[in-house]
Design a protein around this motif. Sequence first.
Motif, PDB file in Angstrom:
ATOM      1  N   LYS A   1       0.822  -1.207   0.000  1.00 25.11           N
ATOM      2  CA  LYS A   1       0.000   0.000   0.000  1.00 25.11           C
ATOM      3  C   LYS A   1       0.861   1.265   0.000  1.00 25.11           C
ATOM      4  O   LYS A   1       0.522   2.250  -0.647  1.00 25.11           O
ATOM      5  N   VAL A   2       1.975   1.234   0.765  1.00 25.24           N
ATOM      6  CA  VAL A   2       2.778   2.453   0.859  1.00 25.24           C
ATOM      7  C   VAL A   2       3.892   2.520  -0.185  1.00 25.24           C
ATOM      8  O   VAL A   2       4.490   3.572  -0.360  1.00 25.24           O
ATOM      9  N   ALA A   3       4.147   1.393  -0.881  1.00 24.06           N
ATOM     10  CA  ALA A   3       5.258   1.376  -1.842  1.00 24.06           C
ATOM     11  C   ALA A   3       5.201   2.541  -2.840  1.00 24.06           C
ATOM     12  O   ALA A   3       6.212   3.204  -3.058  1.00 24.06           O
ATOM     13  N   PRO A   4       4.016   2.812  -3.433  1.00 25.77           N
ATOM     14  CA  PRO A   4       3.969   3.923  -4.396  1.00 25.77           C
ATOM     15  C   PRO A   4       4.350   5.259  -3.757  1.00 25.77           C
ATOM     16  O   PRO A   4       4.947   6.119  -4.413  1.00 25.77           O
ATOM     17  N   LEU A   5       4.036   5.410  -2.466  1.00 25.68           N
ATOM     18  CA  LEU A   5       4.401   6.639  -1.766  1.00 25.68           C
ATOM     19  C   LEU A   5       5.916   6.812  -1.747  1.00 25.68           C
ATOM     20  O   LEU A   5       6.441   7.896  -1.956  1.00 25.68           O
ATOM     21  N   PHE A   6       6.607   5.695  -1.448  1.00 23.60           N
ATOM     22  CA  PHE A   6       8.065   5.770  -1.350  1.00 23.60           C
ATOM     23  C   PHE A   6       8.727   5.856  -2.717  1.00 23.60           C
ATOM     24  O   PHE A   6       9.765   6.458  -2.875  1.00 23.60           O
ATOM     25  N   GLU A   7       8.087   5.225  -3.721  1.00 18.20           N
ATOM     26  CA  GLU A   7       8.672   5.168  -5.046  1.00 18.20           C
ATOM     27  C   GLU A   7       8.980   6.555  -5.598  1.00 18.20           C
ATOM     28  O   GLU A   7       9.986   6.761  -6.240  1.00 18.20           O
ATOM     29  N   ARG A   8       8.090   7.489  -5.287  1.00 16.76           N
ATOM     30  CA  ARG A   8       8.279   8.858  -5.767  1.00 16.76           C
ATOM     31  C   ARG A   8       9.640   9.397  -5.373  1.00 16.76           C
ATOM     32  O   ARG A   8      10.216  10.239  -6.053  1.00 16.76           O
ATOM     33  N   TYR A   9      10.145   8.912  -4.217  1.00 12.69           N
ATOM     34  CA  TYR A   9      11.376   9.494  -3.703  1.00 12.69           C
ATOM     35  C   TYR A   9      12.600   8.627  -3.974  1.00 12.69           C
ATOM     36  O   TYR A   9      13.712   9.019  -3.662  1.00 12.69           O
TER      37      TYR A   9
ATOM     38  N   GLN B   1      14.273   7.814  -6.525  1.00  6.41           N
ATOM     39  CA  GLN B   1      15.322   8.301  -7.430  1.00  6.41           C
ATOM     40  C   GLN B   1      15.702   9.746  -7.135  1.00  6.41           C
ATOM     41  O   GLN B   1      16.556  10.310  -7.809  1.00  6.41           O
ATOM     42  N   MET B   2      15.043  10.326  -6.142  1.00  4.22           N
ATOM     43  CA  MET B   2      15.208  11.763  -5.939  1.00  4.22           C
ATOM     44  C   MET B   2      16.442  12.025  -5.084  1.00  4.22           C
ATOM     45  O   MET B   2      16.785  11.250  -4.196  1.00  4.22           O
ATOM     46  N   ASP B   3      17.113  13.143  -5.334  1.00  8.95           N
ATOM     47  CA  ASP B   3      18.261  13.537  -4.534  1.00  8.95           C
ATOM     48  C   ASP B   3      17.820  13.796  -3.083  1.00  8.95           C
ATOM     49  O   ASP B   3      16.765  14.372  -2.838  1.00  8.95           O
ATOM     50  N   ILE B   4      18.647  13.345  -2.138  1.00  6.34           N
ATOM     51  CA  ILE B   4      18.253  13.450  -0.717  1.00  6.34           C
ATOM     52  C   ILE B   4      17.994  14.893  -0.304  1.00  6.34           C
ATOM     53  O   ILE B   4      17.063  15.175   0.446  1.00  6.34           O
ATOM     54  N   LYS B   5      18.772  15.805  -0.848  1.00  6.87           N
ATOM     55  CA  LYS B   5      18.571  17.214  -0.470  1.00  6.87           C
ATOM     56  C   LYS B   5      17.223  17.729  -0.994  1.00  6.87           C
ATOM     57  O   LYS B   5      16.584  18.553  -0.361  1.00  6.87           O
ATOM     58  N   LEU B   6      16.816  17.221  -2.148  1.00  4.71           N
ATOM     59  CA  LEU B   6      15.514  17.626  -2.681  1.00  4.71           C
ATOM     60  C   LEU B   6      14.384  16.988  -1.867  1.00  4.71           C
ATOM     61  O   LEU B   6      13.350  17.617  -1.632  1.00  4.71           O
ATOM     62  N   ILE B   7      14.597  15.733  -1.457  1.00  6.22           N
ATOM     63  CA  ILE B   7      13.590  15.087  -0.610  1.00  6.22           C
ATOM     64  C   ILE B   7      13.396  15.913   0.656  1.00  6.22           C
ATOM     65  O   ILE B   7      12.274  16.143   1.121  1.00  6.22           O
TER      66      ILE B   7
ATOM     67  N   LEU C   1      16.194  -3.675   8.522  1.00  4.78           N
ATOM     68  CA  LEU C   1      14.954  -3.359   9.217  1.00  4.78           C
ATOM     69  C   LEU C   1      14.061  -2.431   8.384  1.00  4.78           C
ATOM     70  O   LEU C   1      12.857  -2.652   8.266  1.00  4.78           O
ATOM     71  N   LEU C   2      14.669  -1.396   7.790  1.00  6.92           N
ATOM     72  CA  LEU C   2      13.858  -0.377   7.128  1.00  6.92           C
ATOM     73  C   LEU C   2      13.848  -0.503   5.605  1.00  6.92           C
ATOM     74  O   LEU C   2      12.859  -0.133   4.969  1.00  6.92           O
ATOM     75  N   GLY C   3      14.940  -0.975   5.027  1.00  8.51           N
ATOM     76  CA  GLY C   3      15.011  -1.017   3.576  1.00  8.51           C
ATOM     77  C   GLY C   3      15.382   0.358   3.015  1.00  8.51           C
ATOM     78  O   GLY C   3      15.188   1.387   3.674  1.00  8.51           O
ATOM     79  N   ASP C   4      15.892   0.360   1.786  1.00  9.49           N
ATOM     80  CA  ASP C   4      16.488   1.570   1.232  1.00  9.49           C
ATOM     81  C   ASP C   4      15.510   2.744   1.111  1.00  9.49           C
ATOM     82  O   ASP C   4      15.860   3.881   1.411  1.00  9.49           O
ATOM     83  N   ASP C   5      14.268   2.469   0.691  1.00  3.80           N
ATOM     84  CA  ASP C   5      13.331   3.569   0.454  1.00  3.80           C
ATOM     85  C   ASP C   5      13.052   4.358   1.725  1.00  3.80           C
ATOM     86  O   ASP C   5      13.042   5.592   1.724  1.00  3.80           O
ATOM     87  N   LYS C   6      12.806   3.637   2.810  1.00  6.51           N
ATOM     88  CA  LYS C   6      12.513   4.325   4.061  1.00  6.51           C
ATOM     89  C   LYS C   6      13.762   5.024   4.591  1.00  6.51           C
ATOM     90  O   LYS C   6      13.676   6.105   5.173  1.00  6.51           O
ATOM     91  N   ILE C   7      14.921   4.380   4.398  1.00  5.63           N
ATOM     92  CA  ILE C   7      16.156   4.998   4.888  1.00  5.63           C
ATOM     93  C   ILE C   7      16.424   6.321   4.170  1.00  5.63           C
ATOM     94  O   ILE C   7      16.871   7.288   4.775  1.00  5.63           O
ATOM     95  N   ARG C   8      16.090   6.391   2.877  1.00 11.52           N
ATOM     96  CA  ARG C   8      16.267   7.662   2.157  1.00 11.52           C
ATOM     97  C   ARG C   8      15.439   8.765   2.807  1.00 11.52           C
ATOM     98  O   ARG C   8      15.888   9.888   2.957  1.00 11.52           O
ATOM     99  N   LEU C   9      14.201   8.422   3.176  1.00 11.11           N
ATOM    100  CA  LEU C   9      13.320   9.438   3.767  1.00 11.11           C
ATOM    101  C   LEU C   9      13.824   9.886   5.138  1.00 11.11           C
ATOM    102  O   LEU C   9      13.835  11.078   5.448  1.00 11.11           O
ATOM    103  N   VAL C  10      14.257   8.916   5.955  1.00 11.56           N
ATOM    104  CA  VAL C  10      14.696   9.302   7.302  1.00 11.56           C
ATOM    105  C   VAL C  10      16.041  10.031   7.211  1.00 11.56           C
ATOM    106  O   VAL C  10      16.314  10.958   7.980  1.00 11.56           O
TER     107      VAL C  10
END
Length: 304
Positions: A109-117, A119-125, A280-289
């Motif tokens: 359910k949340v995968a599409p939410l994370f997908e947006r980010y 490929q995005m640069d961390i500073k832009l996120i 524990l978190l996987g790459d997508d969540k780690i990018r956000l945090v």
Amino acid sequence: MSDFINDFWNIYVVVLVIASLLFCAFIILSNRASRPKGGVVELHGHQWDETLAEWNNPLPRWWVWLFWMTIAFAIVYLIAYPGLGRFGGQLNWTSANAYEREVAAADAKVAPLFERYAQMDIKLIAADPEARAMGERLFLNNCAQCHGTDARGSRGFPNLTDSDWLYGGDPETIKASITDGRNAMMPAFSSMIDGEQLRDVVHYVRSLSGLTVDSMRQQRGKAVFAANCAACHGAEAHGNPVMGAPSLADSTWLYGSTEAIITQTVSRGRNGHMPAHGDLLGDDKIRLVTAYVWGLSNNATGAH
Ligand code: HEC
Ligand code: HEC
């Protein structure tokens, strides 16, 4: 139910469950009193308070049937679900795979939410308020117990909101700290440095950040530092991010700057441990945090 250490407990549970069901059936059968012909119900023969007597009425039929239904339900349940010792039930249900299914459904359910980010640069996120809010939630759930809800840390747990970093504050290094964890190695010097020498080097360390010291001790401690500490903390004591050796020349302290605490740090050593969160978190969540943490000290729009 696969973790019984031997067969005895498996059989014990099976016997106990079946015996209780049989016992329930026995109780119902043995209390079956048929309705007397002609509708005359006998008295039990007990009498209280002069006129109070007990009739020997049969149990109401609907009530008896309710009991049979619970027994039938138990049998159906035990065929379908785990309950009879090691027997796993026809449906193959376990709490572990039920949990995994829930996690998989939530992730999908949340995968599409994370997908947006992804490929995005961390500073832009970090500049995206929605992403920062997600990062903050991840931080509160996974990191706040050590670094504090405001990420300001406490003794032994670094403050993540200032620009003082043990390992480095660029997005890639922060991400590496979170993904792989960190193990700081400040050796214990008690067997090498003690007594006057220990006091001297502690005074020297305190002098580096302008704290009041005994200048004689400071002079002597300088040599002790050069011989024992400079290899990691640097000749100027500015620290070394490769091994997470902190700068001792600023006013930020991980463990504390009092004479007593520095003495303890030097003689017993310190081993700060930051657990790895990659699995524990996987790459997508780690990018956000990571973006959230980076934003805390880099004035990302609206970061507090
Ligand atoms: C069990 C406690 C604990 C948890 C949970 C934890 N950390 Fe840490 N973290 C530490 C400690 C302790 C250190 C310092 C390690 C050291 O002394 O070298 C640290 C270091 C760090 C660093 C490096 C700081 C620097 O100055 O270079 C970052 C970044 C970080 N943590 C972020 C996080 C994030 C983000 C999370 C959640 C995903 C998290 N931590 C969860 C204990 C924890
Ligand atoms: C092998 C490398 C190494 C050597 C040698 C070393 N240190 Fe450290 N030191 C570290 C590391 C890594 C840390 C961070 C520990 C942690 O994060 O748990 C540290 C932490 C400290 C701290 C805590 C700083 C704070 O902010 O609370 C002090 C004080 C300190 N060292 C002093 C010394 C002195 C004095 C010596 C020499 C007698 C010395 N260190 C030798 C690696 C080293």
